[in-house]
Write an enzyme that holds these catalytic residues in place. Structure first.
Site, PDB file in Angstrom:
ATOM      1  N   ASP A 158      66.706  -1.176  -0.063  1.00  0.00           N
ATOM      2  CA  ASP A 158      65.737  -0.210  -0.579  1.00  0.00           C
ATOM      3  C   ASP A 158      66.373   1.165  -0.695  1.00  0.00           C
ATOM      4  O   ASP A 158      66.570   1.870   0.297  1.00  0.00           O
ATOM      5  CB  ASP A 158      64.518  -0.144   0.340  1.00  0.00           C
ATOM      6  CG  ASP A 158      63.454   0.811  -0.194  1.00  0.00           C
ATOM      7  OD1 ASP A 158      62.702   0.416  -1.102  1.00  0.00           O
ATOM      8  OD2 ASP A 158      63.401   1.965   0.290  1.00  0.00           O
ATOM      9  N   TYR A 168      67.695   9.528  -2.812  1.00  0.00           N
ATOM     10  CA  TYR A 168      68.563   9.298  -1.657  1.00  0.00           C
ATOM     11  C   TYR A 168      70.032   9.561  -1.983  1.00  0.00           C
ATOM     12  O   TYR A 168      70.862   9.644  -1.085  1.00  0.00           O
ATOM     13  CB  TYR A 168      68.439   7.854  -1.156  1.00  0.00           C
ATOM     14  CG  TYR A 168      67.067   7.408  -0.736  1.00  0.00           C
ATOM     15  CD1 TYR A 168      66.002   8.303  -0.585  1.00  0.00           C
ATOM     16  CD2 TYR A 168      66.816   6.057  -0.486  1.00  0.00           C
ATOM     17  CE1 TYR A 168      64.744   7.876  -0.206  1.00  0.00           C
ATOM     18  CE2 TYR A 168      65.558   5.620  -0.106  1.00  0.00           C
ATOM     19  CZ  TYR A 168      64.525   6.528   0.017  1.00  0.00           C
ATOM     20  OH  TYR A 168      63.280   6.086   0.399  1.00  0.00           O
ATOM     21  N   LYS A 199      63.822   4.283  -7.007  1.00  0.00           N
ATOM     22  CA  LYS A 199      62.571   5.006  -7.268  1.00  0.00           C
ATOM     23  C   LYS A 199      62.806   6.245  -8.134  1.00  0.00           C
ATOM     24  O   LYS A 199      63.823   6.928  -7.980  1.00  0.00           O
ATOM     25  CB  LYS A 199      61.938   5.441  -5.940  1.00  0.00           C
ATOM     26  CG  LYS A 199      61.830   4.338  -4.903  1.00  0.00           C
ATOM     27  CD  LYS A 199      61.386   4.877  -3.554  1.00  0.00           C
ATOM     28  CE  LYS A 199      61.506   3.815  -2.474  1.00  0.00           C
ATOM     29  NZ  LYS A 199      62.886   3.654  -1.980  1.00  0.00           N
ATOM     30  N   HIS A 204      58.117   7.245  -6.841  1.00  0.00           N
ATOM     31  CA  HIS A 204      58.354   7.592  -5.444  1.00  0.00           C
ATOM     32  C   HIS A 204      57.157   8.250  -4.757  1.00  0.00           C
ATOM     33  O   HIS A 204      56.947   8.090  -3.558  1.00  0.00           O
ATOM     34  CB  HIS A 204      59.573   8.520  -5.346  1.00  0.00           C
ATOM     35  CG  HIS A 204      60.261   8.459  -4.028  1.00  0.00           C
ATOM     36  ND1 HIS A 204      61.624   8.598  -3.883  1.00  0.00           N
ATOM     37  CD2 HIS A 204      59.799   8.278  -2.768  1.00  0.00           C
ATOM     38  CE1 HIS A 204      61.957   8.506  -2.616  1.00  0.00           C
ATOM     39  NE2 HIS A 204      60.856   8.321  -1.909  1.00  0.00           N
TER      40      HIS A 204
END
Length: 288
Positions: free
Chosen positions: A49, A54, A79, A112
């Site tokens: 994930d 990120y 996302k 997100h």
């Protein structure tokens, strides 16, 4: 409940399957992401994930390729960034994800968070739907969506389907939210499960703030497990897809060792009495 193992999967509304345990890479630095993801895959995880925000899509994908595991046995999530919820931005991110990962498709692409106002949220969703139609994405969903925003998206999907045909508005397969005994979100969980939408649980270990909690310690002693393993087992038995994160090899291994015991109904009820505490994100608050 059916006996689960690390290879167990749930079928999503899209028709595709999702592994019941995911490996989260939130806040994992890009320079170590490849190594820790490779270790997670060696342990048995098949579900990673990630997210554009990120900044570790590329090394996570690199690790999946280096693993030697066939692509169709792996599951990759990313996302659209929270603050970039527009149709055009979403289109750009989908294209960029495929470029940086080198994948032919993304297994699961999520919005997100419900920022940006209705028009922009729906615009970003439309981009995901087009990604599915183009074969670039297999399943789509949302993250941090409370009932208010789920109702909004469902209403839009129904209106499109009525005008243009079934599934033309897209299919919500997943809602990823913070979930643990101290943040049960029963209204959101019930909304999703009533519709067959998979509920993913991020921060299932409560950011390591409950390792010595008196609610967990007796169970950890009884089953000869850590309190983290008790929390992950609770999540599994609730029917969620937990997404534990760690950059420590021993903990990555520990978090996958949750299939050789089962909490009783009474124990599950005791854990369900966890007291609500504020979290970083509250999906019941409107972000219009």
């Amino acid at each position: 409940m059916a006996k689960l193992n690390i290879n167990s999967k749930y079928r999503m509304p899209s028709g595709y399957e999702i592994p019941v345990l995911g490996y989260g890479v939130y806040q994992t630095p890009a320079d170590i992401a490849s190594d820790v993801v490779q270790h997670a895959l060696k342990v048995g995880y098949r579900h990673v994930d990630s997210a554009v925000a990120y900044r570790n899509e590329q090394p996570s994908a690199e690790a999946m390729k280096k693993s030697g595991i066939p692509r169709d046995e792996l599951f990759f999530t990313t996302k659209i960034p929270p603050r970039q919820m527009t149709y055009d931005n979403a289109k750009k991110h989908i294209k960029n994800t495929l470029q940086v990962t080198g994948f032919d498709y993304v297994d699961l692409y999520l919005l997100h968070a419900p920022y940006g106002g209705k028009e922009n949220r729906i615009g970003a969703w439309k981009a995901l739907v087009e990604g599915v139609e183009a074969g670039k994405i297999r399943s789509i969903g949302v993250s941090n969506y409370g009932v208010h925003h789920l109702d909004e998206l469902e209403g839009w999907i129904k209106s499109v389907d009525e005008k243009h045909g079934k599934c033309k508005g897209g299919v919500i397969s997943v809602n990823q939210i913070e979930l643990h005994p101290w943040l049960a979100r029963k209204d959101i969980v019930e909304w999703c499960q009533k519709r067959g939408i998979v509920v993913e649980a991020y921060s299932p270990l409560v950011r390591a703030t409950k390792t010595q909690d008196p609610l967990l310690l007796p169970l950890a002693k009884k089953y000869e497990k850590t309190t983290s393993q008790i929390l992950l087992r609770w999540s599994l038995q609730k029917g969620f897809v937990p997404l534990p994160k760690s950059v420590t090899n021993s903990r990555i291994e520990e978090n996958a060792q949750i299939y050789d015991f089962e909490l009783s109904d009474e124990e599950m009820k005791k854990l369900d009495t966890g007291v609500y505490e504020p979290c970083a994100w509250d999906p019941t608050v409107s972000h219009d």
